[in-house]
Write an enzyme that holds these catalytic residues in place. Sequence first.
Site, short mmCIF file in Angstrom:
data_model
loop_
_atom_site.label_atom_id
_atom_site.label_comp_id
_atom_site.label_asym_id
_atom_site.label_seq_id
_atom_site.Cartn_x
_atom_site.Cartn_y
_atom_site.Cartn_z
N ASN A 212 0.77 -1.22 0.14
CA ASN A 212 0.07 0.20 -0.06
C ASN A 212 0.98 1.04 0.00
OD1 ASN A 212 0.79 0.57 2.97
ND2 ASN A 212 -0.40 -1.40 3.25
N ASP A 281 -4.84 -6.34 4.97
CA ASP A 281 -6.15 -7.00 5.78
C ASP A 281 -5.94 -8.49 5.06
OD1 ASP A 281 -6.69 -5.07 7.29
OD2 ASP A 281 -7.92 -4.19 5.68
N LYS A 291 8.85 -17.60 -10.39
CA LYS A 291 8.10 -16.36 -11.11
C LYS A 291 6.86 -16.97 -11.86
CE LYS A 291 8.75 -12.52 -13.97
NZ LYS A 291 9.27 -12.45 -15.32
N PHE A 333 -4.33 3.39 14.91
CA PHE A 333 -4.51 4.30 14.01
C PHE A 333 -5.57 3.85 13.22
CE2 PHE A 333 -0.91 7.40 14.33
CZ PHE A 333 -0.25 6.98 15.54
N LYS A 347 -13.50 1.02 15.52
CA LYS A 347 -12.15 0.35 15.59
C LYS A 347 -11.70 0.47 16.90
CE LYS A 347 -10.95 1.06 10.99
NZ LYS A 347 -10.32 1.68 9.79
N LYS A 351 -11.09 -3.04 18.53
CA LYS A 351 -9.53 -3.47 18.81
C LYS A 351 -9.24 -3.06 20.17
CE LYS A 351 -8.75 -2.59 13.94
NZ LYS A 351 -7.79 -2.68 12.94
N1 CTP Z 1 -4.10 -3.05 11.98
C1 CTP Z 1 -3.57 -4.07 12.40
N2 CTP Z 1 -3.66 -5.33 11.50
C2 CTP Z 1 -4.55 -5.39 10.62
C3 CTP Z 1 -5.02 -4.22 10.03
C4 CTP Z 1 -4.82 -3.05 10.94
O1 CTP Z 1 -2.89 -4.05 13.41
N3 CTP Z 1 -4.34 -6.64 9.85
C5 CTP Z 1 -3.75 -1.73 12.72
C6 CTP Z 1 -3.36 -0.70 11.97
O2 CTP Z 1 -1.85 -0.74 12.35
C7 CTP Z 1 -3.85 0.47 12.44
C8 CTP Z 1 -5.33 0.21 13.00
O3 CTP Z 1 -5.37 -1.49 12.77
O4 CTP Z 1 -3.72 0.84 14.04
C9 CTP Z 1 -6.47 0.64 12.06
O5 CTP Z 1 -5.98 0.07 10.58
P1 CTP Z 1 -6.95 0.52 9.42
O6 CTP Z 1 -6.21 -0.09 8.14
O7 CTP Z 1 -7.62 1.83 9.39
O8 CTP Z 1 -8.13 -0.38 9.73
P2 CTP Z 1 -8.84 -2.03 9.57
O9 CTP Z 1 -8.80 -2.78 10.67
O10 CTP Z 1 -7.77 -2.44 8.39
O11 CTP Z 1 -10.24 -1.63 8.89
P3 CTP Z 1 -10.73 -1.31 7.60
O12 CTP Z 1 -9.72 -1.89 6.41
O13 CTP Z 1 -12.06 -2.14 7.52
O14 CTP Z 1 -10.98 0.24 7.48
#
Ligand code: CTP
Length: 416
Positions: A212, A281, A291, A333, A347, A351
């Site tokens: 990303n 995710d 490859k 975050f 969240k 979390k």
């Molecule tokens: N995070 C994590 N592990 C994951 C996804 C996210 O630890 N697999 C943590 C990120 O480091 C951040 C927080 O969760 O501190 C929120 O990340 P974000 O990408 O905004 O949220 P998601 O849980 O991925 O939710 P969504 O994609 O549905 O917005």
Amino acid sequence: MDQPLAGKKIVLGVTGGIAAYKAAVLCSRLVALGAEVRVIMTEGATKFITPLTMQTLSHQPVVTDVFDEPDASSIRHIAWADWADLVVVAPATANLIGKYAAGIADDMLTTTLLATTAPVLVAPAMNVHMLEHPAVVRNMEILAERGVAFVEPGTGQLACGYVGKGRLAEPDDIAEAVVRMLAGDRPLAGRRVLVTAGGTVERIDPVRYLTNDSSGKMGFALAEAARFMGAEVTLVCGRTEGKPPAGVTVIRAESAEEMHEAVMERLPYADFVAKAAAVADYRPAARARSKMKKDAERLTLELVRNPDILQAVGEWTASRRAAGEPAPYVIGFAAETGDLERHAMEKIRRKKCDLIVANDVSAAGAGFGADTNIVSIYDARGLVEALPMMSKRAVAERIWRLAAGRAAAMRGDGDA
Ligand code: CTP
């Protein structure tokens, strides 16, 4: 007036750049804040401003010549080096930075810098191309690795006609850095901080991956600010841009699974956890050993869910607290593209973290790759603080101040 530098002894080194005139303002600020200031000027500096200016503002004699030894009973560069609680060089030219990094001592300022055991703060000022020259970049890295602190130059119109980075930081900002270094404002002293930064990399085959836009800048800023505030910092990095800050332990973790392992392993030793990493995710269900070849017209990539690291940290922490055991203070975050509050609150509940720092990554001046951010900080009850656009470093400091105060209150240390 508040005098946070009362009783502090500062050697101010001024080198020969056009920004030398700002050293006069800095000198009078430091004196107004209560410091005793002794000024050393290089020969170049005296071409821009006179020693008399600095002598008048500091109320002390100014030294320009290392061989000018009026007192037979002491050697001045050693005496001043020992006297100082802090040595500040502002402005610092490329030449001074190069000599200091190479250990050259050929004038009063460079000999004092080598002789002192006090902390040193350097405020560079030069043309943008000089600042970016690999030799200067390397010299600054060498000094940072040795523990020298820097005040970043600003961006704007340069005296040489260029617009870019290289302008001496404003005297007020340098004075603030001095106060932070000397006034014992270290709310994270003795604390262990775990920060994650950057985007994870989920391999498809040996040469391809999913990732990303995260640059890691927010995580780097958090790590640097925490170190500055006295913490012992471990930084778990995914894919990041630029160099991590000096003075922190860097652990590389490529994928979400690797980052999960690296974080959980270190969790029992952390007092604070800040999860600024952009964790994927999903990851490819299978990783090809060699490859992949383009055989078919269409290709479907099957993805499976990654562990949610923040949720695992939050749950572990909650269970420790329920058992009356010490547990870290957890900061998550949330990167959103709208409906900030609703997503942030969802969240923080899911979390189980103590604070969520939410930003709208689609807004100008916020989010991935930018040096600035616009964040709102929430706790389980709702909005705590909505910050205006600020540098990521300043955002980081605000987060740590808030977290340090709240964690202290939780531990029952009062309002630390
Ligand atoms: N995070 C994590 N592990 C994951 C996804 C996210 O630890 N697999 C943590 C990120 O480091 C951040 C927080 O969760 O501190 C929120 O990340 P974000 O990408 O905004 O949220 P998601 O849980 O991925 O939710 P969504 O994609 O549905 O917005």
